[in-house]
Scaffold this motif. Structure first.
Motif, short mmCIF file in Angstrom:
data_model
loop_
_atom_site.label_atom_id
_atom_site.label_comp_id
_atom_site.label_asym_id
_atom_site.label_seq_id
_atom_site.Cartn_x
_atom_site.Cartn_y
_atom_site.Cartn_z
N GLY A 4 0.98 -22.21 24.59
CA GLY A 4 0.64 -20.74 25.35
C GLY A 4 0.93 -19.47 24.68
N THR A 5 1.89 -19.52 23.84
CA THR A 5 2.33 -18.35 23.21
C THR A 5 1.32 -17.67 22.41
N THR A 6 1.50 -16.29 21.98
CA THR A 6 0.51 -15.76 20.97
C THR A 6 1.41 -15.32 19.88
N GLN A 7 0.44 -14.61 18.96
CA GLN A 7 1.15 -13.83 17.73
C GLN A 7 0.00 -13.01 17.27
N VAL A 8 0.56 -11.92 16.47
CA VAL A 8 -0.31 -10.62 15.99
C VAL A 8 -1.04 -11.29 14.94
N ASP B 287 -7.85 -18.85 13.78
CA ASP B 287 -7.04 -19.52 15.08
C ASP B 287 -6.66 -20.95 14.87
N CYS B 288 -7.55 -21.87 14.54
CA CYS B 288 -7.20 -23.31 14.31
C CYS B 288 -6.13 -23.28 13.38
N LYS C 253 -1.45 -19.44 19.46
CA LYS C 253 -1.32 -20.33 18.47
C LYS C 253 -2.01 -21.75 18.74
N LYS C 254 -2.56 -22.43 17.73
CA LYS C 254 -3.21 -23.55 17.87
C LYS C 254 -2.73 -24.77 17.34
N ASN C 255 -3.42 -25.65 17.65
CA ASN C 255 -2.81 -27.28 17.07
C ASN C 255 -3.75 -27.69 15.92
N ALA C 256 -4.35 -26.94 15.31
CA ALA C 256 -5.30 -27.57 14.12
C ALA C 256 -6.09 -28.78 14.47
N ILE C 257 -6.39 -28.97 15.86
CA ILE C 257 -7.14 -30.16 15.99
C ILE C 257 -8.51 -29.54 16.75
N PRO C 258 -9.47 -29.37 15.87
CA PRO C 258 -10.79 -28.61 16.38
C PRO C 258 -11.65 -29.83 17.33
#
Length: 293
Positions: A132-136, A81-82, A116-121
């Motif tokens: 706030g949107t999603t993907q498959v 996800d990240c 969708k994530k921002n790659a900042i863990p």
């Protein structure tokens, strides 16, 4: 066939996207003593020196390597996800039981909606949402597998490993092969690197092996249990493990989207990193340096 098609398609999809788009290389380890720091993407202690090149923007996907696959798979999904959603894309490298982890994630969760994530863990290895949107599923170009245990190991079958360790239950050959549908990779290719420098357990592991896992597993050979697969010219074997996607010489097919990239004909590579990206891992690392950019 090797990687170029997937790389071209991914590049085409990224044309016109925002400049922040990045590629990452995720390394998913296998069974260990629980020494890695789960959620710490900079802890490469399982593999070797963190300064060693191993693909673009490399990240270590750490999980408790003694626990069951299903209970720890959220660690892998957090990493996917990240770094593998939105405009970001990933290359995946997996070793041993890490093959089960990425296979499990793709088969059971690869068709689900992912934010969708921002790659900042954060400190737990979880990233924040972008819009706030999603993907498959996830944006994955391909998967390299070093000595994959997706088909289990006979060492787990006969109790050579600590039977009180939860992960060992999943590594029993029949259990590993029934854990999820290995043919469901979401059309993502698994490139299998199969080592054959194994002698210590030659009477337990069928066919060629790397001291921990046999060719039937490291070569992605299908079936409900293991089979005896060897290098060409070995007369004391059930079949020959073929390179590419073709069925083995005894007719046993490989799982869908699994291809043997390296068969260790010279019996030069064993199972272990040895603290320095060693064994069959060395060949996967070399491949990631050349193609994961």
């Amino acid at each position: 066939m090797k990687k170029l098609l997937g790389m071209t398609l991914a590049t085409t999809l990224l044309v016109g996207t925002e400049a922040a788009a990045a590629n990452y290389t995720l390394w998913i380890h296998g069974r260990n003593g629980g020494s890695t720091q789960a959620g710490n993407y900079n802890d490469f202690s399982y593999w070797g020196p963190s300064t060693t090149p191993a693909g673009v923007n490399k990240k270590a996907v750490n999980w408790n390597g003694r626990e069951r696959i299903g209970g720890q798979n959220y660690r892998v999904r957090d990493a996917l996800d990240c770094f593998c959603t939105g405009t970001n894309w990933c290359y995946i490298a997996a070793h041993s039981a890490g093959d089960l982890q990425i296979g499990y994630a793709l088969s059971l969760y690869g068709g689900s909606a992912r934010y969708k994530k921002n790659a900042i863990p954060n400190s737990s290895g979880v990233c924040g949402n972008t819009d706030g949107t999603t993907q498959v599923g996830w944006n994955i170009k391909w998967v390299n597998v070093a000595s994959g245990a997706g088909g289990g190991s006979e060492l787990a079958d006969v109790g050579e490993w600590a039977t009180g360790e939860p992960l060992v239950t999943d590594l029993v050959t029949t259990n590993a092969r029934a854990l999820y549908n290995h043919n469901t990779t979401r059309n993502i290719w698994f490139y299998m690197f199969a080592g054959a420098s194994g002698t210590a357990y030659s009477g337990i592991l069928p066919g060629q092996d790397d001291e921990a896992v046999a060719y039937h597993s490291t070569g992605g050979v299908s079936g409900s249990s293991g089979s005896s697969q060897c290098n060409p010219g070995d007369w004391f074997c059930g079949g020959t493990l073929t390179t590419g996607t073709a069925a083995c010489s005894d007719g046993k097919a490989k799982w869908s989207y699994h291809t043997v990239e390296l068969r260790d004909d010279n019996e030069a590579y064993n199972h272990y990193a040895n603290g320095n990206w060693g064994g069959i891992i060395a060949k996967v690392r070399e491949d990631m340096v050349n193609y994961a950019y």
